[in-house]
Design an enzyme around this catalytic site. Structure first.
Site, PDB file in Angstrom:
ATOM      1  N   SER A 253       0.302  -1.072   0.115  1.00 28.83           N
ATOM      2  CA  SER A 253       0.272   0.082  -0.146  1.00 28.83           C
ATOM      3  C   SER A 253       0.787   1.086   0.643  1.00 28.83           C
ATOM      4  O   SER A 253       1.850   1.224   0.069  1.00 28.83           O
ATOM      5  CB  SER A 253      -0.613  -0.137   0.988  1.00 28.83           C
ATOM      6  OG  SER A 253       0.071  -0.315   2.468  1.00 28.83           O
ATOM      7  N   LYS A 254       0.691   2.358   0.136  1.00 26.33           N
ATOM      8  CA  LYS A 254       0.907   3.098  -0.267  1.00 26.33           C
ATOM      9  C   LYS A 254       1.994   3.943   0.901  1.00 26.33           C
ATOM     10  O   LYS A 254       3.170   4.879   0.895  1.00 26.33           O
ATOM     11  CB  LYS A 254      -0.042   4.611   0.164  1.00 26.33           C
ATOM     12  CG  LYS A 254      -0.765   4.906  -1.361  1.00 26.33           C
ATOM     13  CD  LYS A 254      -1.007   6.414  -2.008  1.00 26.33           C
ATOM     14  CE  LYS A 254      -1.080   6.687  -2.756  1.00 26.33           C
ATOM     15  NZ  LYS A 254      -3.028   7.930  -3.135  1.00 26.33           N
ATOM     16  N   ARG A 255       1.426   3.070   2.263  1.00 24.79           N
ATOM     17  CA  ARG A 255       2.334   3.376   3.416  1.00 24.79           C
ATOM     18  C   ARG A 255       4.204   2.699   2.937  1.00 24.79           C
ATOM     19  O   ARG A 255       5.344   3.266   3.546  1.00 24.79           O
ATOM     20  CB  ARG A 255       1.921   2.544   4.504  1.00 24.79           C
ATOM     21  CG  ARG A 255       1.184   3.480   5.182  1.00 24.79           C
ATOM     22  CD  ARG A 255       0.705   2.053   6.454  1.00 24.79           C
ATOM     23  NE  ARG A 255       0.153   1.068   6.001  1.00 24.79           N
ATOM     24  CZ  ARG A 255       0.316   0.023   6.528  1.00 24.79           C
ATOM     25  NH1 ARG A 255       1.835   0.005   7.256  1.00 24.79           N
ATOM     26  NH2 ARG A 255       0.425  -1.564   5.664  1.00 24.79           N
ATOM     27  N   GLY A 257       5.446   2.892   0.431  1.00 23.16           N
ATOM     28  CA  GLY A 257       6.416   4.048  -1.023  1.00 23.16           C
ATOM     29  C   GLY A 257       5.149   3.598  -2.531  1.00 23.16           C
ATOM     30  O   GLY A 257       3.646   3.878  -2.245  1.00 23.16           O
TER      31      GLY A 257
END
Ligand code: GLU
Length: 496
Positions: A253-255, A257
């Site tokens: 997920s965005k967490r 990268g």
């Protein structure tokens, strides 16, 4: 023989995720392998979650990877329109059919009542599910509510007992207990269909033979199977793909990268590398082959070789693969890609700097620089950074750092003086690693100094770094004037 038809059906609620791109790729490969059609369908039934620019981003991403649709928005096709918001009358017709056949029911429950119900279920540690109050209303009660214009949704009558079997091409038969399946809302109170109804109706009408999508949709599939039955349609083949895991664990997920496909493009990954890399995430060709062109993927792709285990998205591996494709480019091709970055990217400053600098070099220099640079650059961004970082550097010399550990200040001054004279002997057009390296090394041999005595201060003077590319590469990148300029400044800092 039936024609294989697959689709990618994104909702325009965000940018194209790299995992979504892989679902699209596999659907595309399967259609192309079988000389069938790949369809792009926009599932925009949830207007509240729609994001401006999302659809454009999704389409741009697919095009960048060369996943071209045979039918879809802007392109048209026999089974259009391909945007669900333009197909509402179609869904209404099927909703009416389901209602007439008693396969769905009107649910008049207010949002407040549903919220209370859910809260109670939570308190009692029960799974959240509609309690079916409206399923048991009498005809009179229903009539009364309709007369008073009470808003309602349509819910699917999920059997109260028994099981539903989902057959997944890679996971086999999966049995779901009907008691665990919610009476899914198919039409909202504003008359809009939900994803489930529109998705099933469209896959049927668009003659989709294989639904290839992420595993996260698997819990919806038993509802879809029931809906296919209720509508009297035969269901397509289902293929639920594994999902990408982050190296740190958990779903990517965005967490962790970047997850947006075009962000990878903007960072200087090549589309060929991305296609090759994501194709191998969850698909195992069962051969030693590692590099695949799109054509080879089309030829070799098999649904039966898809894995159910979730693959780890390893950026190091992507970098390595990208470098492989980068190295194949000629300096001219690399430069063309770099210029494309300027027109495509939102963050262009670095790429512009590079292009301005690179276009000022002779072809011989461009080729030589590229020959060396690609050995130490994994992305186009790194190509630009690995040159511009040195070209535009203002170095403040710390005298101590210029002196080789086995040398001293006085000797280093003398070495730099001699080196500057040596460098001046090169004509601008000959200022290439292929000339600099052998000639300077040969010259060192004629002096009383060793390689370290000369090359350490040379490298440090040109880079200002303890660890950097070779001094010859740096000199080639900087050109004779700037090379002499930095060596002179370094020498002066020692004199001071
Ligand atoms: N619209 C769904 C999505 O956003 C499509 C799921 C499917 O492929 O059925 O991913």
């Amino acid at each position: 023989m039936i024609t294989i038809r697959t689709r990618f059906a994104p909702s325009p609620t965000g940018n194209l995720h790299i995992g979504g791109a892989r679902s699209a790729l596999f659907a595309y490969l399967w259609a192309k392998k079988n000389h069938g059609q790949f369809i792009l369908r926009v599932e925009d039934t949830d207007r509240a979650r729609e994001k401006v620019g999302a659809l454009e981003n999704q389409m741009e991403g697919l095009k960048w990877l060369g996943i071209n649709w045979d039918e879809g928005p802007k392109k048209g096709g026999e089974y259009g329109p391909y945007v669900q918001s333009e197909r509402f009358d179609i869904y209404q017709k099927y909703a009416a059919q389901l209602l007439a056949e008693d396969k769905v029911y009107r649910c008049f429950c207010t949002p407040e009542r549903l919220a209370q119900m859910r809260q109670k279920q939570q308190e009692n540690k029960q799974a959240p599910r509609y309690d079916r109050v409206c399923r048991h209303l009498s005809d009179d009660e229903i009539e009364k509510k309709i007369q008073t214009n009470t808003p309602y949704v349509l819910r699917l009558k999920v059997p109260e007992q028994g099981t539903v079997e989902v057959y997944d091409a890679i996971r086999g038969a999966i049995t779901f207990n009907c008691q665990d399946i919610d009476d899914q809302v198919l039409v909202k109170s504003d008359g809009f269909p939900t994803y489930h109804l529109a998705n099933v109706v469209d896959d049927h009408l668009m003659k989709i033979t294989h639904v290839i999508r992420g595993e996260e949709w698997l819990p919806s599939t038993p509802k879809h199977v029931l809906l296919y039955q209720a509508l009297g349609f035969s269901a397509p083949q289902f293929v639920h793909l594994s999902i990408f895991l982050a190296k740190a664990g958990g779903k990517m997920s965005k967490r962790h990268g970047e997850t947006s496909l075009l962000a990878f493009r903007d960072k200087g990954y090549l589309s060929e590398a991305i296609v090759n890399f994501i194709a191998l995430l969850g698909w195992n060709p069962k051969t030693e082959q590692e590099y695949f062109t799109k054509e080879e993927l089309i030829e070799q792709f098999e649904i039966s070789k898809l894995n159910t285990a979730n693959p780890v998205f390893e950026t190091e591996k992507l970098d390595w693969m990208n470098q492989h494709y980068l190295k194949k480019l000629s300096s001219g091709e690399m430069f063309t890609k770099m210029k494309e970055m300027i027109s495509l990217n939102s963050d262009v400053a670095l790429y512009k700097l590079f292009a301005e600098w690179f276009s000022g070099l002779s072809v011989k220099h461009q080729e030589s620089i590229w020959h060396n640079l690609k050995e130490r650059s994994k992305t186009l961004e790194e190509v630009a950074v690995n040159t511009m970082n040195y070209v535009n550097k203002e170095i403040v010399y710390q005298p101590q750092e210029l002196i080789w550990k086995k040398s001293d200040q006085k000797t280093t001054i003398k070495i730099l003086e001699n080196l500057i004279e040596k460098i001046k002997e090169f004509a601008k057009e000959d200022f290439l690693v292929a000339n600099l390296e052998p000639q300077i090394l040969a010259w060192i041999k004629t002096t009383e100094w060793g390689n370290g005595d000369v090359l350490w201060p040379m490298r440090f003077a040109l880079s200002g770094e303890k660890k950097s590319p070779s001094p010859f590469e740096l000199a080639e990148i900087l050109g004779p004037a700037e090379t002499i300029n930095r060596l002179t400044k370094a020498k002066e800092s020692l004199n001071a």
